[in-house]
Design a protein around this motif. Structure first.
Motif, PDB file in Angstrom:
ATOM      1  N   MET A   1       0.124 -11.975  -1.893  1.00 38.00           N
ATOM      2  CA  MET A   1       0.326 -12.315  -0.246  1.00 38.00           C
ATOM      3  C   MET A   1       1.046 -13.185   0.093  1.00 38.00           C
ATOM      4  SD  MET A   1      -3.005 -12.976   2.067  1.00 38.00           S
ATOM      5  CE  MET A   1      -2.645 -14.933   1.255  1.00 38.00           C
ATOM      6  N   LEU A   2       1.555 -14.311  -0.767  1.00 30.47           N
ATOM      7  CA  LEU A   2       2.212 -15.390  -0.269  1.00 30.47           C
ATOM      8  C   LEU A   2       3.654 -15.123  -0.163  1.00 30.47           C
ATOM      9  CD1 LEU A   2      -0.167 -18.459  -1.106  1.00 30.47           C
ATOM     10  CD2 LEU A   2       0.201 -17.491   1.080  1.00 30.47           C
ATOM     11  N   ALA A   3       3.819 -14.788  -1.527  1.00 32.61           N
ATOM     12  CA  ALA A   3       4.733 -13.788  -1.627  1.00 32.61           C
ATOM     13  C   ALA A   3       5.548 -12.851  -1.013  1.00 32.61           C
ATOM     14  CB  ALA A   3       5.054 -13.425  -3.154  1.00 32.61           C
ATOM     15  N   CYS A   4       5.048 -11.892  -0.240  1.00 32.66           N
ATOM     16  CA  CYS A   4       5.001 -11.062   0.408  1.00 32.66           C
ATOM     17  C   CYS A   4       5.389 -11.547   2.129  1.00 32.66           C
ATOM     18  CB  CYS A   4       3.551 -10.003   1.299  1.00 32.66           C
ATOM     19  SG  CYS A   4       3.473  -8.927  -0.311  1.00 32.66           S
TER      20      CYS A   4
ATOM     21  N   ALA B   1      13.070 -18.344  -6.595  1.00 30.95           N
ATOM     22  CA  ALA B   1      13.767 -18.621  -5.819  1.00 30.95           C
ATOM     23  C   ALA B   1      14.325 -17.956  -5.734  1.00 30.95           C
ATOM     24  CB  ALA B   1      13.981 -20.476  -6.494  1.00 30.95           C
ATOM     25  N   ALA B   2      15.349 -16.792  -6.564  1.00 35.84           N
ATOM     26  CA  ALA B   2      15.797 -15.253  -5.670  1.00 35.84           C
ATOM     27  C   ALA B   2      15.614 -15.157  -4.390  1.00 35.84           C
ATOM     28  CB  ALA B   2      16.480 -15.156  -7.053  1.00 35.84           C
TER      29      ALA B   2
ATOM     30  N   ARG C   1       9.593 -14.024  -1.329  1.00 41.15           N
ATOM     31  CA  ARG C   1      10.096 -14.259  -2.534  1.00 41.15           C
ATOM     32  C   ARG C   1       9.895 -13.038  -4.195  1.00 41.15           C
ATOM     33  NH1 ARG C   1       6.647 -18.472  -1.438  1.00 41.15           N
ATOM     34  NH2 ARG C   1       5.551 -17.901  -3.001  1.00 41.15           N
ATOM     35  N   PRO C   2      11.019 -13.129  -4.546  1.00 47.10           N
ATOM     36  CA  PRO C   2      10.833 -11.915  -6.146  1.00 47.10           C
ATOM     37  C   PRO C   2       9.529 -12.850  -6.456  1.00 47.10           C
ATOM     38  CG  PRO C   2      12.881 -13.304  -5.509  1.00 47.10           C
ATOM     39  CD  PRO C   2      11.521 -14.231  -3.976  1.00 47.10           C
TER      40      PRO C   2
END
Length: 318
Positions: free
Chosen positions: A153-156, A219-220, A160-161
């Protein structure tokens, strides 16, 4: 301890909101009693950085600029931290309240409650629950049991990949997947992630319950464009045969496979402990049938029967 920290955060917020110019760390330390009592510069710096991050997490917009003396300063402009007028009618407010209840058992419960409090502070009407008394036994819930949900959820949200190990229904062991996550959606009690699979160079949908181990962020930046509309539910529905244009004939053990019975277009009860069902046949039906194990036997078509047998052999070989 909690009261002291809350008081310290409140004092810092008031200082940052009440100034017309950036305040340096030195000035803030001389204005807030708790900072004055810090044992040394290192302790103060750690305390200040934690407090600043906590205030930002709570939604306070804190700017970092240089003041007239060339020092790094901090301030929270009132216009950047003022909630715009909230114009919701009673029905809209009730819908938001009901939506917050949906997340009551999930990790978003705190965020949903905090959002409602901010909206009410901004003028949202305190509407009564239009469903009061109608769902005392059955209430809306979105269960979140998968450990992968929160990091995804946080990556969406942050674009963030991620990297995670994923076990397909036909595979004995999980394999690593590099994904640029787009959206999460719950469909029929299961959570799914839609995103761009870098290894396969295409959009993919992943069921969270099949993610093993930890979800690791990278981080990419994204390499693929995020579509305006992500059709997670439609994709999963097509895999489950919801948009099927053919029928499959299966034998189902009596008293088993209620989800399959709910999908059936025809059911013929047998006297040998097995029933015959006709169900819509579309992409992904074989994977779903495998989940019912020995309670299901595919009669036809032949290609579906062969796919189910192949999947069962792959599981047995693992």
């Amino acid at each position: 301890m909690a009261i002291a920290k809350a008081e310290r955060l409140m004092n810092l917020a008031l200082c940052l909101l009440g100034t017309r110019r950036p305040l340096s760390k030195r000035e803030l330390r001389g204005s807030i009693e708790a900072y004055m009592e810090a044992g040394n510069d290192e302790s103060f710096n750690r305390m200040f950085e934690r407090d600043k991050d906590d205030l930002r997490e709570l939604g306070l917009v804190i700017e970092t600029v240089e003041n007239l003396e060339g020092e790094t300063g901090y301030l929270a402009r009132r216009d950047s931290n003022r909630l715009p007028p909230v114009s919701l009618d009673a029905e809209e407010a009730a819908a938001l309240g009901l939506a917050a209840k949906v997340w009551q058992q999930a990790r978003l419960a705190g965020a949903a409650s905090g959002a409602l409090q901010k909206l009410r502070a901004g003028g949202m009407p305190e509407a009564g629950d239009p469903y009061e008394g109608q769902h005392s036994a059955i209430e809306p819930r979105i269960p979140v049991h998968e450990a992968a949900f929160e990091p995804l959820m946080l990556a969406c949200r942050d674009r963030r990949p991620v990297v995670f190990d994923y076990r397909k229904s036909t595979a004995a062991r999980p394999e690593s997947r590099q994904v640029e996550p787009w959206a999460l959606e719950c469909w029929r009690g299961h959570w799914y992630l839609a995103g761009y699979d870098r290894d396969r160079g295409a959009e993919r949908v992943f069921r969270l319950s099949r993610i093993t181990g930890k979800v690791r962020s990278r981080a990419a930046k994204y390499t693929a464009e995020v579509p305006d509309v992500v059709t997670v539910r439609e994709t999963v529905a097509s895999w489950a045969g919801e948009s099927a244009d053919r029928s499959a004939l299966i034998r189902l053990r009596s008293g088993a496979g209620y989800p399959l019975r709910a999908k059936a277009t025809a059911v013929r009860e047998g006297g040998d402990g097995w029933d015959e069902l006709e169900i819509p046949y579309g992409h992904g039906l074989d994977a779903w049938l495998v989940e019912f194990g020995p309670d299901v036997v595919v009669v036809g078509p032949a290609d579906l029967r062969a796919d189910v047998v192949d999947r069962l052999r792959a599981v047995a070989a693992g």
